[in-house]
Design an enzyme around this catalytic site. Sequence first.
Site, PDB file in Angstrom:
ATOM      1  N   GLY A 154      -2.574  -9.459   3.634  1.00  0.00           N
ATOM      2  CA  GLY A 154      -2.339 -10.231   2.416  1.00  0.00           C
ATOM      3  C   GLY A 154      -0.878 -10.524   2.167  1.00  0.00           C
ATOM      4  CB  VAL A 155       1.010 -10.839  -1.009  1.00  0.00           C
ATOM      5  CG1 VAL A 155       0.941  -9.483  -1.678  1.00  0.00           C
ATOM      6  CG2 VAL A 155       2.274 -11.575  -1.409  1.00  0.00           C
ATOM      7  CG  ASP A 156       2.348  -4.989   2.313  1.00  0.00           C
ATOM      8  OD1 ASP A 156       3.581  -5.093   2.366  1.00  0.00           O
ATOM      9  OD2 ASP A 156       1.737  -3.918   2.516  1.00  0.00           O
ATOM     10  CB  SER A 198      -4.819  -4.715  -7.823  1.00  0.00           C
ATOM     11  OG  SER A 198      -4.175  -3.489  -7.585  1.00  0.00           O
ATOM     12  CG  ASN A 249      -0.267  -0.056   2.508  1.00  0.00           C
ATOM     13  OD1 ASN A 249       0.610   0.778   2.773  1.00  0.00           O
ATOM     14  ND2 ASN A 249      -0.610  -1.021   3.338  1.00  0.00           N
TER      15      ASN A 249
END
Length: 171
Positions: free
Chosen positions: A32-34, A117, A24
């Site tokens: 999530g993946v972050d 996304s 972000n």
Amino acid sequence: MSSVRVWLGDITTLDVDAIVNAANSSLLGGGGVDGAIHRAAGPELREECRELGGCPTGEARISGGHRLFARHIIHTVGPVWHGGDKGEDELLASCYRASLALAEEHDVHTLAFPAISTGVYGFPIERAAQIAVREVRGHLAGPTGLDEVILVVFSSRDEDVYREALFPHGE
Ligand code: ADP
């Protein structure tokens, strides 16, 4: 010849030169993946990302990989889906292009992308997969130091969608 392939699994486990993070705009971590990447890379990643000072949607920034196998993490900020007429397609394409350009600048030979996304940001996976495949193939058709690009999916349904985008009708 450089290749592109689909792989189902956790991007943080890959032994590649660089992985892309669907970050972000704060670059300070999220879900999530972050979240998975920040957990696997360790707290030093957050420290380094703080210095980067954020990243606008459609752009990318690079950091070290810290505790990952990957030497680099390329953080890109995908668009939030607002129905498709707010420039989402172009912004998503821009994420792929900016990430590929940074990879080339940093002598990356093997690179892995998550489905940017398509999680919390709500971009339809079929449409995102078309953009991912078009941008990666288009890039690899030009002069490149990349040997392999891996498109990482995290569910078998997403894997089917990506395979269809890469090899329409099992071609
Ligand atoms: P965004 O906010 O850009 O939508 P998300 O992290 O919510 O980012 O989701 C992006 C994609 O990453 C989704 O397809 C999700 O299933 C996938 N994903 C989540 N965790 C992982 C992981 N550890 N490895 C690879 N892909 C992942």
